[in-house]
Design a protein around this motif. Structure first.
Motif, PDB file in Angstrom:
ATOM      1  N   LEU A 127       0.823  -1.209   0.000  1.00 43.97           N
ATOM      2  CA  LEU A 127       0.000   0.000   0.000  1.00 43.97           C
ATOM      3  C   LEU A 127       0.857   1.258   0.000  1.00 43.97           C
ATOM      4  O   LEU A 127       0.515   2.256  -0.654  1.00 43.97           O
ATOM      5  N   LEU A 128       1.965   1.225   0.730  1.00 49.08           N
ATOM      6  CA  LEU A 128       2.850   2.390   0.778  1.00 49.08           C
ATOM      7  C   LEU A 128       3.483   2.661  -0.578  1.00 49.08           C
ATOM      8  O   LEU A 128       3.628   3.820  -0.990  1.00 49.08           O
ATOM      9  N   ARG A 129       3.846   1.601  -1.275  1.00 46.36           N
ATOM     10  CA  ARG A 129       4.418   1.793  -2.606  1.00 46.36           C
ATOM     11  C   ARG A 129       3.384   2.388  -3.570  1.00 46.36           C
ATOM     12  O   ARG A 129       3.730   3.139  -4.484  1.00 46.36           O
ATOM     13  N   GLN A 130       2.108   2.073  -3.349  1.00 47.90           N
ATOM     14  CA  GLN A 130       1.048   2.610  -4.194  1.00 47.90           C
ATOM     15  C   GLN A 130       0.662   4.040  -3.806  1.00 47.90           C
ATOM     16  O   GLN A 130      -0.035   4.726  -4.560  1.00 47.90           O
ATOM     17  N   ASN A 131       1.110   4.491  -2.632  1.00 56.04           N
ATOM     18  CA  ASN A 131       0.738   5.813  -2.132  1.00 56.04           C
ATOM     19  C   ASN A 131       1.988   6.587  -1.703  1.00 56.04           C
ATOM     20  O   ASN A 131       2.227   6.820  -0.504  1.00 56.04           O
ATOM     21  N   PRO A 132       2.822   6.991  -2.661  1.00 52.81           N
ATOM     22  CA  PRO A 132       4.073   7.675  -2.324  1.00 52.81           C
ATOM     23  C   PRO A 132       3.860   8.986  -1.573  1.00 52.81           C
ATOM     24  O   PRO A 132       4.716   9.402  -0.796  1.00 52.81           O
ATOM     25  N   ALA A 133       2.720   9.633  -1.780  1.00 52.46           N
ATOM     26  CA  ALA A 133       2.459  10.891  -1.071  1.00 52.46           C
ATOM     27  C   ALA A 133       2.364  10.659   0.431  1.00 52.46           C
ATOM     28  O   ALA A 133       2.792  11.492   1.238  1.00 52.46           O
ATOM     29  N   VAL A 134       1.790   9.502   0.807  1.00 53.48           N
ATOM     30  CA  VAL A 134       1.712   9.169   2.234  1.00 53.48           C
ATOM     31  C   VAL A 134       3.108   8.928   2.796  1.00 53.48           C
ATOM     32  O   VAL A 134       3.443   9.372   3.885  1.00 53.48           O
ATOM     33  N   VAL A 135       3.945   8.234   2.017  1.00 54.76           N
ATOM     34  CA  VAL A 135       5.315   7.971   2.459  1.00 54.76           C
ATOM     35  C   VAL A 135       6.053   9.277   2.702  1.00 54.76           C
ATOM     36  O   VAL A 135       6.753   9.439   3.704  1.00 54.76           O
ATOM     37  N   ARG A 136       5.887  10.256   1.812  1.00 52.47           N
ATOM     38  CA  ARG A 136       6.609  11.516   1.947  1.00 52.47           C
ATOM     39  C   ARG A 136       6.168  12.289   3.176  1.00 52.47           C
ATOM     40  O   ARG A 136       6.928  13.086   3.719  1.00 52.47           O
ATOM     41  N   ARG A 137       4.926  12.054   3.623  1.00 51.20           N
ATOM     42  CA  ARG A 137       4.459  12.773   4.812  1.00 51.20           C
ATOM     43  C   ARG A 137       5.035  12.195   6.094  1.00 51.20           C
ATOM     44  O   ARG A 137       4.953  12.829   7.144  1.00 51.20           O
ATOM     45  N   HIS A 138       5.607  10.994   6.021  1.00 51.33           N
ATOM     46  CA  HIS A 138       6.134  10.335   7.224  1.00 51.33           C
ATOM     47  C   HIS A 138       7.642  10.197   7.085  1.00 51.33           C
ATOM     48  O   HIS A 138       8.153   9.264   6.461  1.00 51.33           O
ATOM     49  N   ILE A 139       8.327  11.128   7.691  1.00 47.65           N
ATOM     50  CA  ILE A 139       9.752  11.326   7.449  1.00 47.65           C
ATOM     51  C   ILE A 139      10.583  10.095   7.772  1.00 47.65           C
ATOM     52  O   ILE A 139      11.567   9.807   7.110  1.00 47.65           O
ATOM     53  N   ARG A 140      10.196   9.346   8.801  1.00 45.93           N
ATOM     54  CA  ARG A 140      11.011   8.193   9.187  1.00 45.93           C
ATOM     55  C   ARG A 140      10.930   7.058   8.163  1.00 45.93           C
ATOM     56  O   ARG A 140      11.784   6.176   8.140  1.00 45.93           O
TER      57      ARG A 140
END
Length: 742
Positions: A127-140
C-alpha cells in the motif's frame, strides 16, 4: 522484509501512518483514538448510513506472528464482539501467513469481511508503494529506505562519513520535524548553502543530519567535513550530486585556532562556488555565540552578509505537541522498563516535563540513553530533575568559551533581574570602568541568541536572558562563586541590584527550582555598603522608596547590620515619607518595623504605624478605595482600633450588597457595574472564611473571576479534569507509551 523502514516507527508513528494510508485507501476521514480509551479502537469511521468501520493498529514487529494471533484471539475478539462494527480491519507490522490470516478471519467473522482485511507487513508495504504521497508525509519512512542508505554510503565517501551515517540512522528514530526543517530546506534550495545556528542542545546537529538524509533520498552523496574545507576539494566530484556537512565549523567550545590560515577566505570562496552549482549543497552548524565570535574576529566573515543563509533553531519552536513527540520518541526507544515508560504517560507527569521552562531536547536524550536507576526516583522525577539543572547546559560555555567582559555583562544583567533596556545596562556596566558603548555592543553581538535575546523596541533596545534556565544557572553559579556576587555588590549602581541578589538569599523567603539559594552572610559588609550607597538613589531604582526601606530592614535584621538599621531609622523619621508609598509596601513596612529589634527603629514604630494606617485607610475615598481600605484594615487588624475596623467593614459590606444586586439583576437607567470595583469587592469578600453564608450569591461571581477564597490555593486543578480533552494530541501521543513494549 521491512522494505519501508517500518521497524523505525514508534507505536504512535504507526497509528498516524495507518490513519493517512487507510484514508487514501478507503476514501474516508478516520478518527484517531488514544490507546485503551475505547476498548481497543485505534481508528474509526462512522457514517450517516450506519457504517461503522474500525481499524486496529498493531505495531508488533518485535513480538512475532504467534504472539499476535494469541493476543487477537484472547484479548481483542471479545472487544470486537462487544462493539460490533460493520467492518473490522487489522493492520500490523507482523508478517502474516495464509494460515494465520485464515485463522483470524474465521474467528472474527462477520466483522472481518475477508482475509484481505487483515493487512500484514507485506500488504502494508505494498500500500505504501502505491501511495508515495503518504510515504513523503512520514519522514522516518523515506529517510530509512534501504536505497537511501546505500546512496549515503557510496564508494566515493570517506570512512568517517560512514560513521556519520550511523549517527543519522540513530537520529532518525527520534527526530521530530519543526518549522526549522522547512525553513532550512528552503534556504538550501535557494542558496545551496545554509548555516544552522542555535543554543547548546537545541538540535542543530540533529537537523543537519536529517537534512543530509533528505538530500540523500534525492541521490546526493554525503561527505562529512572533519578538519577543514580541504576535505571538500579532495572529495569533490563535478559530475555528482553531493552534500557536504561541516558540523561546528567554528569549533565546539572555542574559536581559538579553529580556522587555518586564510580558512575564512576559503570558506567564503567555497560558499560562492557551491551557491552557483546545482549539484552541490553545503550545511554548516555553529552555536550562536561562536558564530558571533567568528564574525567579530575574522573581518571577511564580518563583511559578508550571512543572514540570508543563516537559520536559527529556537526553543520557542518546540510547541507542546513537538515537545511531547520528542519525549515520547526518546522514551519509546530507550531501554528503560515498560512500567517507567507508563509513568510518563500520566498527565500529571508528562506535563511537568513538556511544560518545563528549561525544556531541552538534548537533556532528555542524554538521560534516557542511560541505564535506569530506581534509586533516583521514577522516570518523570529523574527527567524533571535533569531539566531543572541548568549547570549541565551552560557551565562549560560560561567558564571556558566567553571572555571576562562577556561574563561581567551577564552577571550584571542577572543582578538587574535578567532583563534591562540597553541604556540601563550601559549605566550599570559603567560602574566597573573600561566599558565603552562599542564594547557593550560587541559582547551583546557575541551573546545574542545564546545567553541573551536582544529585542528592538524603537527607539530602544531590550536585553533579556534567552531562557529561564540561564537565570537558574546564575543562581547556582553565584552560590558557588561568591567572588562574582562580591564584584556586583562593589560596583552596584542601583538598589535594584542589591534587592535582586537578596531575593535569592536563604532567609529572603524566595526560592528557585531545587531550592538553590545564595548565602550572603559572608558578604555582610559588601551588601551593607552597597545598600547604604544606593538606597536613596530613587532615579536609578524601579522600586518605590518605602519598598526599598522594607528590603533594607530585612537585610539589616537578618545579617545584623546596625549601621544599616540606624540609616533606615533616620530615613523613616522624616514625616510624610511613609504616607506616599505604595499600599503593599506600606503594609510590609508596618510589619517589618514592629518586628525590628534595633533601638533606633523601635523608636519610630508608633509613628510609622500611625502614618501608614492613615495612608492605607484614608488616602483613597473612592468606592474602590473603600474596599482597599477594608482589605488592609483586616490584614493589619492587630494594629487597627476595633471600632474603626467595624465601621470600615460596615461600609464595605454595604458596598458588596449593592454591587451584588447590580451583578445579579442589572442597574436601572445609566447605572452599570464597574468591573474593576466589583473585582476589588470580591477580593474583600474572599477574606472571610464564611463568605458562603455571608454572600451566597458571590460564590458564582468569585468562580467567574477566578478569585480564590481564604485558605484555598489559586489555580487549583480539578481532580476530575479530562486530560484527553485538555491536552488533545499531546494526550494521544503520550498515552501510546502504555503500549511501547507490548
Amino acid at each position: 522484509m521491512d522494505q519501508m523502514g517500518l521497524n523505525k516507527l514508534t507505536d504512535f508513528d504507526f497509528e498516524c501512518l495507518c490513519k493517512d494510508l487507510f484514508e487514501e485507501v478507503l476514501g474516508v476521514r478516520l478518527e484517531l483514538f488514544t490507546p485503551g480509551a475505547d476498548g481497543g479502537v485505534d481508528l474509526r469511521y462512522m457514517s450517516d448510513r450506519k457504517e461503522h468501520v474500525v481499524i486496529q493498529c498493531k505495531h508488533w514487529i518485535k513480538s512475532g506472528r504467534a504472539k499476535l494471533v494469541r493476543h487477537m484471539l484472547n484479548r481483542e475478539l471479545s472487544k470486537v464482539r462487544r462493539f460490533r462494527p460493520t467492518r473490522y480491519i487489522l493492520a500490523t507490522t507482523v508478517e502474516m501467513t495464509k494460515n494465520a490470516k485464515d485463522e483470524l478471519y474465521q474467528a472474527f467473522q462477520p466483522f472481518v469481511k475477508s482475509p484481505s482485511d487483515i493487512f500484514g507487513l507485506d500488504e502494508i508495504n505494498a500500500l505504501l508503494r502505491q501511495n508515495p504521497a503518504v510515504v513523503r508525509r512520514h519522514i522516518r519512512l523515506w529517510l530509512n529506505d534501504a536505497e537511501i542508505l546505500e546512496a549515503m554510503i557510496s564508494k566515493n565517501i570517506i570512512w568517517r562519513s560512514f560513521h556519520f551515517v550511523e549517527e543519522i540512522q540513530d537520529t532518525l528514530r527520534t527526530y521530530v520535524p519543526t518549522g526549522a526543517f522547512h525553513r532550512t530546506l528552503k534556504v538550501l534550495d535557494s542558496h545551496h548553502v545554509c548555516i544552522i545556528s542555535g543554543v547548546p542542545g537545541v538540535g542543530k546537529t540533529t537537523l543537519a543530519q536529517v537534512l543530509c538524509a533528505r538530500f540523500a533520498s534525492e541521490g546526493y552523496e554525503l561527505v562529512e567535513i572533519s578538519e577543514n574545507i580541504e576535505d571538500v576539494y579532495r572529495m569533490w566530484n563535478p559530475d555528482s550530486k553531493q552534500i557536504f556537512v561541516y558540523d561546528d565549523f567554528l569549533g565546539q567550545s572555542t574559536l581559538e585556532d579553529k580556522l587555518f590560515k586564510n580558512e575564512d577566505r576559503r570558506l567564503l570562496s567555497l560558499t560562492r562556488v557551491i551557491s552557483k552549482d546545482p549539484l552541490k549543497r553545503l550545511i554548516f552548524t555553529s552555536r550562536n555565540y561562536i558564530l558571533a565570535q567568528g564574525k567579530a574576529r575574522y573581518e571577511r566573515l564580518d563583511r559578508e552578509n550571512l543572514l540570508p543563509i543563516t537559520c536559527v533553531v529556537d526553543l520557542s519552536e518546540f510547541h507542546r505537541e513537538a515537545r511531547a513527540r520528542i519525549l515520547y520518541n526518546h522514551a519509546y526507544w530507550s531501554n528503560w522498563p515498560a512500567r517507567e515508560k507508563a509513568v510518563l504517560a500520566r498527565p500529571e507527569h508528562y506535563r511537568r516535563i513538556i511544560d518545563h521552562r528549561s525544556f531541552n531536547p538534548r537533556v532528555l536524550a542524554d538521560v534516557l540513553k542511560t541505564e535506569f536507576d530506581a534509586s533516583l526516583g521514577n522516570a518523570a522525577s529523574q527527567l524533571e530533575a535533569s531539566l531543572a539543572d541548568p549547570m549541565r547546559v551552560w557551565r562549560h560555555v560560561f567558564e571556558n568559551q566567553l571572555t571576562e567582559k562577556d561574563r561581567v555583562l551577564l552577571s550584571t544583567l542577572f543582578s538587574l533581574g535578567g532583563e534591562a533596556h540597553l541604556e540601563r545596562l550601559q549605566e550599570a556596566l559603567s560602574s566597573f570602568g573600561g566599558w565603552s558603548k562599542q564594547q557593550i555592543r560587541h559582547s551583546l553581538k557575541i551573546l545574542d541568541g545564546t545567553f541573551v535575546k536582544v529585542t528592538n523596541e524603537p527607539p530602544r533596545q531590550f536585553i533579556e536572558f534567552s531562557n529561564p534556565s540561564v537565570n537558574d544557572f546564575f543562581v547556582r553559579k553565584m552560590a558557588d562563586d561568591m567572588e562574582l556576587v562580591s564584584d556586583i555588590l562593589q560596583h552596584a549602581f542601583s538598589f535594584d541590584q542589591v534587592a535582586n541578589l537578596w531575593s535569592y538569599h536563604s532567609e529572603s523567603g524566595n526560592t528557585v527550582d531545587g531550592d538553590q539559594k545564595i548565602d550572603l552572610r559572608e558578604l555582610s559588609h559588601e551588601i551593607e555598603e552597597a545598600t547604604l550607597a544606593t538606597i536613596q538613589l530613587s532615579a536609578k531604582s524601579t522600586r518605590g522608596f518605602v519598598g526599598r526601606l522594607v528590603i533594607a530592614l530585612r537585610i539589616s535584621a537578618d545579617l545584623e547590620l546596625p549601621r544599616l538599621s540606624a540609616k533606615v531609622a533616620e530615613l523613616i523619621s522624616v514625616q510624610g515619607r511613609v504616607y506616599g508609598g505604595d499600599y503593599e509596601d506600606i503594609a510590609e513596612l508596618i510589619f517589618e518595623v514592629t518586628r525590628a529589634r534595633h533601638p533606633d527603629v523601635c523608636e519610630q514604630r508608633k509613628a510609622v504605624v500611625m502614618e501608614g494606617l492613615s495612608a492605607l485607610l484614608n488616602r483613597d475615598r473612592t468606592e474602590a478605595g473603600v474596599f482597599t481600605a477594608a482589605i488592609y484594615a483586616r490584614r493589619l487588624s492587630k494594629f487597627v482600633d476595633k471600632g474603626v475596623l467595624d465601621d470600615i467593614d460596615e461600609e464595605a459590606s454595604a458596598g458588596v450588597d449593592r454591587l451584588m444586586d447590580l451583578y445579579e439583576y442589572g442597574g436601572s437607567g445609566d447605572e452599570a457595574l464597574d468591573l474593576n470595583v466589583f473585582v476589588r469587592a470580591l477580593d474583600y469578600v474572599a477574606m472571610f472564611e464564611d463568605h458562603y453564608s455571608r454572600w451566597p450569591a458571590a460564590v458564582a461571581a468569585m468562580e467567574e473571576f477566578r478569585i480564590a477564597p481564604a485558605g484555598e490555593p489559586e489555580n487549583e486543578t480539578e481532580e476530575d479534569e479530562d486530560a484527553e480533552w485538555v491536552d488533545g494530541v499531546v494526550y494521544e501521543i503520550m498515552s501510546s507509551l502504555l503500549l511501547a513494549d507490548e
